[in-house]
Design an enzyme around this catalytic site. Structure first.
Site, short mmCIF file in Angstrom:
data_model
loop_
_atom_site.label_atom_id
_atom_site.label_comp_id
_atom_site.label_asym_id
_atom_site.label_seq_id
_atom_site.Cartn_x
_atom_site.Cartn_y
_atom_site.Cartn_z
N LYS A 22 21.80 12.43 -28.61
CA LYS A 22 21.77 11.04 -29.11
C LYS A 22 22.50 10.13 -28.14
CE LYS A 22 22.12 10.82 -33.65
NZ LYS A 22 22.90 11.05 -34.87
N ARG A 92 28.56 8.47 -35.41
CA ARG A 92 27.40 9.35 -35.49
C ARG A 92 27.63 10.61 -34.67
NH1 ARG A 92 22.74 5.52 -33.19
NH2 ARG A 92 21.42 6.80 -34.54
N GLY A 101 23.21 20.05 -40.50
CA GLY A 101 24.51 20.63 -40.79
C GLY A 101 25.65 19.90 -40.12
N MET A 103 27.94 16.47 -39.23
CA MET A 103 28.42 15.43 -40.13
C MET A 103 27.40 14.31 -40.23
SD MET A 103 31.79 13.03 -40.09
CE MET A 103 30.95 11.62 -39.39
N ARG A 336 14.46 10.07 -28.93
CA ARG A 336 14.51 11.42 -28.36
C ARG A 336 13.08 11.88 -28.19
NH1 ARG A 336 16.74 13.81 -34.00
NH2 ARG A 336 15.02 12.97 -35.18
N HIS A 452 13.47 14.97 -44.74
CA HIS A 452 14.15 16.19 -44.28
C HIS A 452 13.23 17.41 -44.35
CE1 HIS A 452 16.75 19.76 -44.95
NE2 HIS A 452 17.43 19.23 -43.94
N SER A 760 1.51 54.04 -18.45
CA SER A 760 1.70 52.97 -19.42
C SER A 760 3.04 53.25 -20.08
CB SER A 760 0.57 53.00 -20.46
OG SER A 760 0.78 51.99 -21.41
N CYS A 828 2.73 49.28 -23.21
CA CYS A 828 1.94 49.18 -24.42
C CYS A 828 2.80 49.23 -25.68
CB CYS A 828 0.88 50.27 -24.47
SG CYS A 828 1.57 51.92 -24.50
N TYR A 848 0.19 44.82 -15.97
CA TYR A 848 -0.23 44.16 -17.20
C TYR A 848 0.70 44.50 -18.36
CZ TYR A 848 -2.08 48.66 -18.72
OH TYR A 848 -2.17 49.97 -19.09
P1 ADP Z 1 20.74 11.36 -37.79
O1 ADP Z 1 21.19 12.14 -36.62
O2 ADP Z 1 20.84 12.07 -39.08
O3 ADP Z 1 19.43 10.69 -37.55
P2 ADP Z 1 21.91 8.80 -37.28
O4 ADP Z 1 23.20 8.67 -36.60
O5 ADP Z 1 20.73 8.50 -36.47
O6 ADP Z 1 21.83 10.21 -37.95
O7 ADP Z 1 22.08 7.79 -38.48
C1 ADP Z 1 21.59 7.85 -39.77
C2 ADP Z 1 21.01 6.51 -40.10
O8 ADP Z 1 21.96 5.47 -39.90
C3 ADP Z 1 19.83 6.21 -39.25
O9 ADP Z 1 18.82 5.67 -40.01
C4 ADP Z 1 20.35 5.19 -38.27
O10 ADP Z 1 19.33 4.33 -37.87
C5 ADP Z 1 21.42 4.47 -39.08
N1 ADP Z 1 22.42 3.94 -38.17
C6 ADP Z 1 23.21 4.64 -37.33
N2 ADP Z 1 23.99 3.82 -36.60
C7 ADP Z 1 23.67 2.57 -36.97
C8 ADP Z 1 24.12 1.29 -36.55
N3 ADP Z 1 25.02 1.15 -35.58
N4 ADP Z 1 23.59 0.22 -37.16
C9 ADP Z 1 22.66 0.36 -38.12
N5 ADP Z 1 22.20 1.53 -38.56
C10 ADP Z 1 22.69 2.63 -37.99
MG MG Z 2 18.87 9.43 -36.39
#
Ligand code: ADP
Ligand code: MG
Ligand code: MG
Length: 877
Positions: A22, A92, A101, A103, A336, A452, A760, A828, A848
């Site tokens: 990210k 984030r 899993g 945070m 991504r 999810h 083989s 084999c 092979y």
């Molecule tokens: P995940 O890895 O679970 O996608 P994210 O960090 O992308 O978690 O965030 C979860 C949600 O919070 C996403 O929808 C993201 O767009 C929103 N979000 C994260 N940071 C910001 C921000 N700075 N302003 C507005 N929305 C945010």
């Molecule tokens: Mg996200």
């Protein structure tokens, strides 16, 4: 001194191990000039230092954070916690590989009792300010301080009751102000601390919670499942907030530059107006397609499409993008390289080659061999007729049939008890992961294509249907209802993740044909690989299937099944024969049947080599169970024939049959057996030649351990062949070789090659004998424990043990070729279809690999990857 914190401007997409995926991509987009809200990233090195110090933040880290924070405040012209115009940030998590899993993101950090007033004044919206604060306390309490989330939900519910309203938006600013106080009280009672008012302290808590989440149970489980190392650590991104919930001129969504389910080159996505990002993913509200966004926000829509094009060209791959519109202005919050189904991956890779975006080599490297499995997943038989009970979103392709369970724990328990399970949930969360792994298929009644459940199922290649709204789940009674139909726990349903159909009962399933982009990509793989790919097939139908999948011959045709079924009585007559005439008569009968078997196999593999292994198992496998015979005898129910069988079973009984009278050893004591098989093979080939066919015969003698033993049997085969040629007035070239499946054979391969034209490697037996593990006995017993404790890195019966067993293979190759430079070499064992083992075979210089028909495409691709891995660095994932 190590620098642990970097502004987005300082990073790039190449740094995902340091900045997390990210963070690296936020940096890349910032430097591309895209509208990314400013922020900074705390590196995975900081997380590693935290773990190494026994869960303590490294010294100096918070000073660096303070410095970066000051820079950010400068840039934004606002300060965290400010009484007049506060800056708010999100915190984030983000590791090198996106994974569940970790945070959950905390939004609106920086709000406190003072700054909430500033936010209210700045926005002229007191309700918005207190709603933001209430969300922040709730999220922070639950995610960072580990307070039970239900407590907040209950308080919210109570407030609605008190006000007599049904939904949150109907609550006013004063209600929300009171809720903030109630939430802070919950935090105090549960976490034992005052809700932190100092933004520095809020940040420190949140950063630490992200680091801690790296070693949470869910994260560890996922990494184990996906083979991701546990020592990579996670990064933390601190980013200034933008708001998609500021009214009807705001909104948020997720976009994909191509369709992640089919791979079609169309822009694709979900959008919600007046909402925060979490709402899209949670699947709580019904989203609109991206095209509808163009009507409400034409300018942002145009801007987004430009960003999508730019990102796809820049990454030369399909991107998934999170965006938010705040009062008409577009912001990009994440991108991504997007997850996709295997079918989509193939279509995108081949189309991107056509578009000139990537070359064939890269296209081949973009598909992981294991992904092909998904495409070979069963589908509903198109010929089957059935009525769909309900229809949902086709979230992850493939068909699954199984018994319905409603919780992840139940799904896991019944899976472990050997049932096939369909997990049915209103929606899934990361807590359900273990049940999702256990399930054959997943059905949810809520959530969209980026919920999810959908994302995780696609990643795992598990068929899934999401948002099947007609499915009314009643968790109390553990059942669901569609109209008048009630489906209870344990009932069988079928789901088709390709079409979204849910069917009551079991629908027959079939496996699709390898055509379209699948075929194209594998042809490119064929151009790049050196290793041949054959199949293990005993029956003509399997041989044909394998040929469709691209097999270049049969590496192992076992003959034991030709001795079973309606032929068993003949085999028993042969075993029980009291005179040479009786034995010969039984063998003659078997010969006629076998000859026809071989004709059909040669026909199916016309023009391609067919390696036929002469009879391998011990004879007692063709006799009834000795204990059953003894019981029958004790009960006085054994007839004369039974008595004879019992006597034979006692004669052939062995303490350790796998090491007993089997394979070539049996052939030495019952010489008629291999003579009969050799004759049937040669005659079948002559039959085919007379019919205009082109049989390529390779006769394989199993289990040889000495040159003398093998030489004796090879001479027998040649003698029979010469006799048969003379009788038929026809002759052809054929090979006689052996399986190398004991350590001794590998050790003396140089001598054995004097009498064998090919080897083989039978790596199943070779693994058993090298480890001294009886496969049938160990896999269910201690193997799981060994794997759990890490005493074995992998099950050696699935992935070839390159250090031990591999050494024997390499020795066999080297010594064998030293004696006979044109010695043909193959493998084999079941390892022939395992990508890592295929790579080993490539490096060991085999000609092979041979594997089961359905794994042939995997092996072709794995062989190409192995060849590419040699010619240059593998492209990054
Ligand atoms: P995940 O890895 O679970 O996608 P994210 O960090 O992308 O978690 O965030 C979860 C949600 O919070 C996403 O929808 C993201 O767009 C929103 N979000 C994260 N940071 C910001 C921000 N700075 N302003 C507005 N929305 C945010
Ligand atoms: Mg996200
Ligand atoms: Mg064997």
């Amino acid at each position: 001194m190590t620098t642990y914190v970097h502004a987005f401007e300082e990073g790039s997409k190449e740094q995902k191990y340091l900045l997390g995926g990210k963070g690296a991509n936020l940096a890349e987009m910032t430097n591309l000039g895209l509208p990314v809200p400013p922020g900074f990233t705390i590196t995975t090195d900081a997380c590693k230092a935290y773990m190494a110090a026994g869960d303590r933040l490294p010294g100096g880290l918070m000073d660096e954070v303070a410095a970066r924070r000051a820079e950010l405040e400068e840039k934004m012209g606002k300060r965290l916690g400010d009484a007049d115009d506060p800056l708010l940030v999100s915190v984030r998590s983000g590791a090198a590989f996106s994974m569940p899993g970790m945070m959950d993101t905390v939004l609106n950090l920086g709000l406190n009792d003072v700054s909430v007033g500033g936010l209210a004044r700045q926005t002229g919206n007191e309700r918005f300010a207190f709603d933001s604060y209430r969300r922040f306390v709730q999220m922070f309490g639950k995610v960072v301080l580990d307070v039970d989330g239900d407590l907040f939900e209950d308080a919210l519910h109570a407030k609605r009751e008190e006000r007599g309203v049904a939904t949150d938006p109907e609550l006013g600013a004063d209600d929300l102000r009171e809720l903030v106080e109630a939430f802070k009280a919950i935090v105090k009672a549960e976490a034992g601390i005052e809700f932190p008012q100092d933004p520095d302290e809020q940040l420190r808590h949140a950063i630490e919670a992200v680091f801690k989440s790296w070693n949470g149970d869910r994260a560890r489980l996922y990494r184990d499942h996906e083979g991701i190392p546990h020592d990579l650590g996670t990064a933390v991104n601190v980013q200034s907030m933008v708001f998609g919930n500021k009214g009807d001129d705001s909104g948020t969504g997720v976009a994909f530059t191509r369709d992640p389910a089919t791979g079609e080159n169309v822009r694709y996505g979900d959008f919600l107006s007046n909402a925060q990002g979490e709402d899209v993913v949670a699947g709580i509200r019904v989203t609109e397609p991206l095209s509808a966004m163009g009507q409400h926000f034409p300018e942002s829509h145009r801007g987004l499409l430009e960003v999508m094009d730019l990102l796809e060209r820049h990454y030369r791959d399909m991107c998934d993008i999170e965006f938010t519109i705040e009062q008409g202005k577009l912001f990009i919050l994440q991108t991504r390289v997007g997850k996709r189904t295997a079918a989509a991956a193939l279509r995108m890779a081949t189309e991107m080659v056509d578009e000139g975006l990537i070359d064939r080599r890269e296209a081949v490297l973009r598909i992981q061999p294991a992904q092909l499995d998904q495409l070979l997943h069963p589908q509903f038989d198109p010929a089957a007729s059935y009525d769909a009970l309900a229809k949902g979103l086709n979230a992850s392709p493939g068909a699954a049939v199984g018994q319905v369970y409603f919780t992840a724990d139940d799904a896991e328990a019944h899976h472990e008890a050997g049932e096939k399970v369909i997990l049915v949930r209103p929606e899934t969360s990361p807590d359900d992961l273990h049940g999702m792994i256990a399930a054959e298929g997943i059905l949810t009644s809520r959530g969209g294509l980026v919920s999810h459940a959908a994302v995780v199922a696609r990643g795992m290649g598990t068929p899934a249907i999401c948002g099947a709204e007609a499915v009314r789940i009643d968790m109390e009674s553990r059942s669901f209802r569609v109209g008048d139909t009630v489906v209870a726990e344990g009932d069988v349903i079928s789901i088709n993740g390709t079409t979204g159909e849910v069917v009551l009962g079991a629908v027959p399933v079939v496996v699709p044909e390898p055509t379209g982009p699948f075929g194209t990509l594998l042809e490119w793989a064929d151009e790049l690989r050196r290793l041949g790919v054959r199949t293990n097939a005993d029956l003509p139908a399997d041989a044909r299937k394998a040929r469709d999948f691209g097999a270049e011959g049969i590496g192992l045709c076992r003959t034991e099944h030709m001795f079973l079924g309606d032929r068993l009585p003949i085999v028993q007559r042969m075993i029980l024969a009291e005179t040479p005439d009786e034995e010969e008569a039984a063998l003659a009968e078997l010969h006629d049947r076998q000859r026809q078997d071989f004709v059909e196999i040669f026909e199916a593999m016309d023009g391609l080599p067919v390696t036929i292994r002469l009879l391998d198992p011990p004879l007692h496998e063709f006799l009834p169970d000795i204990e059953e015979l003894l019981v029958a005898k004790a009960l006085g129910r054994l007839d004369a024939q039974g008595e004879k069988l019992l006597a034979a079973a006692q004669v052939w009984r062995e303490a350790n049959p796998m090491f007993g009278t089997r394979g070539c050893r049996l052939a030495i004591v019952r010489p008629g057996l291999y003579q009969m098989q050799a004759k049937a093979i040669i005659e079948a080939a002559i039959d085919r030649r007379r019919a205009g066919g082109d049989p390529r015969v390779e006769i394989m003698i199993p289990l040889a351990v000495t040159r003398a033993e093998l030489g004796y049997l090879v001479d027998e085969v040649h003698r029979v062949a010469e006799e048969t040629f003379a009788e038929a007035g026809d002759r052809f070239e054929y090979l006689v070789g052996t399986m190398v499946e004991t350590p001794r054979a590998a050790l003396v391969a140089g001598e054995i090659a004097e009498v064998a034209q090919f080897f083989s490697f039978g790596t199943n037996d070779l693994t058993q004998m090298t480890y001294g593990f009886s496969r049938d006995d160990v896999e269910g017993r201690f193997m799981p424990r060994y794997l759990e404790l890490g005493l074995l890195a992998a099950n050696p019966f699935e992935t070839l043990d390159t250090e031990g067993v591999g050494q024997l293979v390499r020795m066999g190759v080297e010594h064998g070729r030293a004696t006979r430079p044109d010695l043909k070499l193959g493998i084999c064992g079941e390892h022939g279809g395992d990508p890592a083992s295929v790579e080993f075979c490539h490096r060991a210089g085999l000609d092979y690999v041979s594997c089961s028909p359905f794994r042939v495409p995997l092996a072709r691709l794995a062989a190409a990857h192995a060849a590419l891995g040699e010619s240059g660095p593998a492209a990054s994932a």
